[in-house]
Design a protein around this motif. Structure first.
Motif, short mmCIF file in Angstrom:
data_model
loop_
_atom_site.label_atom_id
_atom_site.label_comp_id
_atom_site.label_asym_id
_atom_site.label_seq_id
_atom_site.Cartn_x
_atom_site.Cartn_y
_atom_site.Cartn_z
N VAL A 80 -5.87 -4.11 -1.68
CA VAL A 80 -5.26 -3.46 -0.53
C VAL A 80 -3.78 -3.27 -0.81
N LEU B 69 -0.11 -3.12 1.06
CA LEU B 69 0.62 -3.48 2.27
C LEU B 69 1.89 -2.63 2.32
N ASP B 70 1.96 -1.72 3.28
CA ASP B 70 3.06 -0.75 3.29
C ASP B 70 3.94 -0.85 4.53
N LYS C 119 1.96 -5.81 6.07
CA LYS C 119 0.58 -5.49 6.45
C LYS C 119 0.32 -4.01 6.17
N SER C 120 -0.95 -3.66 6.22
CA SER C 120 -1.35 -2.27 6.00
C SER C 120 -1.19 -1.47 7.28
N SER C 121 -0.76 -0.23 7.14
CA SER C 121 -0.66 0.67 8.29
C SER C 121 -2.05 1.01 8.79
N TRP D 94 -12.46 -5.53 1.38
CA TRP D 94 -11.84 -4.54 0.50
C TRP D 94 -12.46 -4.63 -0.88
N GLU E 241 -9.82 5.01 2.36
CA GLU E 241 -8.51 5.20 3.01
C GLU E 241 -7.61 5.94 2.02
N GLY F 163 -3.66 4.68 0.76
CA GLY F 163 -3.62 3.54 -0.15
C GLY F 163 -4.65 3.60 -1.25
N ARG G 247 6.01 -0.84 -1.84
CA ARG G 247 4.96 -1.49 -1.07
C ARG G 247 4.41 -2.65 -1.91
#
Length: 775
Positions: free
Chosen positions: A300, A302-303, A311-313, A353, A372, A375, A506
């Motif tokens: 994943v 994380l941005d 955390k991820s958007s 994930w 997604e 990412g 990120r």
């Protein structure tokens, strides 16, 4: 067609129909043609042995020897004597192939590549099942128990595919078994004679042993009911999760049960995973990349950094496309090596994930997965996790040079605004430290390298997994002061400092590449869990950096002496005009079997699905060539097949056709026909030259009298039992001939010359018709 021949064909077809469930497991599925040909040889040898006739054990022995010779020819001809006689070297090679195939089955995702070891296991397994089915149904005339090996064959396919063999393949396998039962039932009914309630055909000359329509209808109805029960019963059985038409099933294996590694949020368990006293395997994979040091498996991205945590958007997700879009910001001028890898996740690893190299170009995986795009991540939908999944990823090994990164163009404004956001609560010392560390840098690339080297080498930081894992702005400030932490601290801090300098950044969370095993596979353990920063450079896209000391590998483009840029994979396709990656590199031409087993040759074209680059034969070509080979190898059996078909047609016809069959039977055994003789004189000649006696001689004379009556009587009467008379004549010739003569009459019948005469006559007729129309 005789009952045994019908049973033999039904056994052959039923085995191949059951083997159809194995087709989705391997790509390409051209192995089925090899299995069909070898199985046809086994069936043919069994037919000949039963006609001789040989004892049942000798028939099975002859078929087993045929299997051994055929498999030696296909899989060990270079080590065999005269290409097909197995010796010690051939047997040792076969054992090694089988062992390699067993390892490949456990390593590759579905569809697995058509490696030589897997092909040997598939062909050998199908032929072994086919031999058992033929023995039970034809040699021992017990078709019902033959369903057990057929069920075993389908069950193996369903087990290897995780229950995903599909209802269509089940229907195909069940239909093959029903055809086998119906063939046996028809054969048995034909031996019973007329059954009460069965209608006569009404055809002159028909015997009382004609078709028994009512029992046949009953057999079909029973078969239909049995198939319906087979389809509906799994719905009520535990462990089938909805039966053939149901879904994959949810199961009740909740998180944390049975020692599973359950991590809904990768950050929650990252530190705990690194502290595990025992390094448990979570993933095993095989890849065609020679250098796996940069092959991080990313879960994943994380941005978002809100001052409390990364955390991820929240972004929309979509169905997984067949070909993933070209990575954002990646230029055609950057050197790229295409890599294909096959992954198997442990049953103890449960994560929503999907771990895969970045950037992925294509992902082949079964299950409920969603994509997604921002990412480039795959996330499980509706409780789908990585537990026990098998999958294949075609990814790009992006190899920018230091010069390309230093000369990167301006970042798109929208992307720059989103990925350089820092919270207002970010302590001033974070940006001040970043400016101090990067003092003198001429561009963003040099600033990024200085930050990485300061964390990994020059700043005096120490790697320690026992440090409390805070993720907020105060944790970053404390980490910069104490200089102790693990990968979360290093990656979060570098990403935050890069953002404070205006560099889009990120954090990626996943696994380091793992450890190469002696068999060529790569094992990824729970303590390989890792986090690292990704910084964006226009032209190279999102680029990995490694600030954590003593962990991972420093990217080559950040070292002081940058390599020349030579690709490290086994194939070096250079990106040019295309904006999309091809599926995979071609295998090295000089690849040895050992290199192929270790995964050092690049994937087979089938593994990567590469059919558009023109390298190697595509599945359609292989299929057509296999069909041509089967047709050529079947040519010697054409006289036998034609003769059996003609015999069946004649024996079901009138008196004159039966007489013609008797004449051709005599011809097949060396008594040439003489059309100038009357039927009575022709019969005497056949008996004399063929040295017939007893029932066989009497049968020839009886049929000759029936022919005279049919030709000359004002009102000829239908004669019953003519087909049986022809059978007695054939049995007499068979008993009087030696083994060579019997084989000659069976495989190369002299009367087959009629086929050439017929073809020549039709050609002449067409030629004359064409010449007449032309005039």
């Amino acid at each position: 067609m005789s009952g045994r021949t019908r049973l033999t064909l039904a056994s052959w077809g039923a085995t191949l129909m059951a083997a159809g469930a194995l087709l989705p497991l391997v790509k390409p599925a051209t192995w089925i043609f090899t299995a069909a040909f070898v199985l046809a040889l086994v069936s043919g040898v069994g037919t000949l042995a039963r006609r001789v006739p040989l004892a049942r054990p000798l028939t099975l022995l002859a078929q087993a020897v045929t299997v051994l010779l055929a498999l030696t020819l296909f899989f060990a001809r270079e080590q065999a004597v005269l290409w097909f006689l197995p010796g010690p070297e051939a047997l040792a090679h076969a054992v090694e192939l089988f062992r390699a195939g067993a390892e490949d089955v456990g390593r590759y995702a579905i569809p697995a590549p058509d490696t030589e070891g897997i092909r040997l296991m598939l062909v050998g397994g199908v032929v072994a099942i086919g031999l058992l089915v033929d023995a039970l149904a034809v040699t021992f005339r017990k078709a019902a128990p033959a369903g057990l090996p057929l069920l075993a064959l389908y069950s193996v396919a369903a087990g290897l595919s995780g229950g995903g063999a599909g209802w269509l393949w089940f229907l195909l396998a069940a239909s093959g078994y029903l055809l086998l039962l119906l063939a046996e039932g028809r054969d048995r009914l034909s031996q019973w004679g007329r059954v009460f309630g069965a209608q006569r055909s009404g055809r002159p000359g028909s015997t009382v042993g004609g078709p028994a329509f009512a029992p046949a209808r009953t057999g079909r109805r029973i078969g239909a009911v049995a198939m319906g029960v087979a389809l509906v019963a799994p719905l009520a059985l535990p462990g089938f999760s909805g039966g053939l038409f149901g879904g994959d099933g949810e199961g009740d294996g909740g998180a944390g049960k049975g020692g599973t590694i359950s991590a809904v949020n990768p950050l929650v368990s990252l530190q705990n995973n690194l502290r595990q006293p025992e390094d448990r395997e979570v993933i095993r994979y095989r890849t065609n990349a020679r250098d796996i040091s940069g092959m991080y498996l990313r879960l994943v991205a994380l941005d978002q950094f809100d001052g409390t945590s990364w955390k991820s958007s929240v972004r929309p997700i979509e169905d997984v496309p067949g070909q993933l879009p070209w990575p954002d910001g990646l230029s055609q001028s950057v050197k790229i090596t295409e890599v294909t890898s096959n992954f198997v996740a442990s049953d103890a690893y449960e994560q929503k994930w999907l771990p895969m190299p970045y950037p992925a170009g294509r992902v082949d995986i079964e299950g409920r997965w969603r994509y997604e795009p921002a990412g480039r991540m795959l996330v499980g939908d509706d409780k789908q996790t990585t537990k026990g999944v098998r999958y294949q990823v075609a990814s790009l090994d992006v190899q920018p040079t230091a010069q390309q990164l230093a000369g990167a163009g301006p970042v798109p404004e929208k992307l720059r605004r989103e990925y350089t956001k820092v919270p207002a609560t970010l302590p001033a010392d974070v940006r001040a430290t970043a400016l101090s560390v990067t003092k003198g840098a001429r561009d963003d690339y040099e600033r990024a390298v200085k930050l990485q080297d300061w964390f990994a080498r020059d700043g005096g930081f120490r790697y320690d997994v026992d440090v409390d894992s805070g993720t907020g702005v105060q944790a970053i400030s404390r980490f910069l002061k104490d200089k102790e932490g693990f990968c979360i601290h290093f990656s979060f801090s570098m990403a935050a400092m890069a953002r404070s300098l205006g560099i889009p950044a990120r954090v990626a969370v996943g696994f380091m590449p793992g450890t190469t095993q002696t068999d060529g596979s790569v094992s990824v353990g729970i303590r390989d869990a890792h986090a690292w920063p990704e910084l964006y450079f226009q032209g190279a896209g999102w680029t990995r950096f490694e600030p954590t000391p003593s962990r991972g590998s420093t990217p080559s483009y950040t070292r002081e002496t940058t390599p020349s840029g030579t690709a490290t994979g086994p194939a070096q396709p250079q990106q040019s005009a295309s904006a999309q990656p091809s599926a995979a590199p071609s295998a090295t031409a000089g690849c040895t079997p050992q290199d192929r087993k270790l995964g050092d040759c690049g994937p087979d074209e089938a593994v990567a699905g590469a059919t558009s680059d023109g390298s190697g034969p595509d599945p359609l070509t292989v299929t057509l060539l296999s069909l041509v080979a089967v047709l050529l190898l079947s040519l010697p059996f054409l006289p036998l097949l034609w003769r059996n078909r003609v015999r069946a047609r004649r024996l079901g016809s009138d008196t004159l056709a039966v007489w013609e069959e008797i004449n051709d039977t005599a011809w097949d055994h060396g008594v040439e026909p003489d059309d100038s003789l009357t039927p009575r004189k022709a019969a005497a000649r056949i008996v004399r030259l063929g040295e017939l006696g007893g029932e066989s001689a009497d049968a020839v004379h009886r049929v000759a009298r029936a022919v005279e009556e049919a030709l000359y009587a004002p009102r000829p009467r239908p004669v019953a039992g003519l087909a049986a008379e022809a059978g007695r004549v054939r049995a007499g010739f068979h008993a009087g001939a030696d083994r060579r003569g019997r084989l000659r009459a069976l495989l190369a019948p002299r009367s087959a010359v009629r086929l050439r005469w017929t073809a020549a006559a039709r050609w002449s007729s067409l030629f004359r018709r064409g010449a007449h129309e032309a005039n």
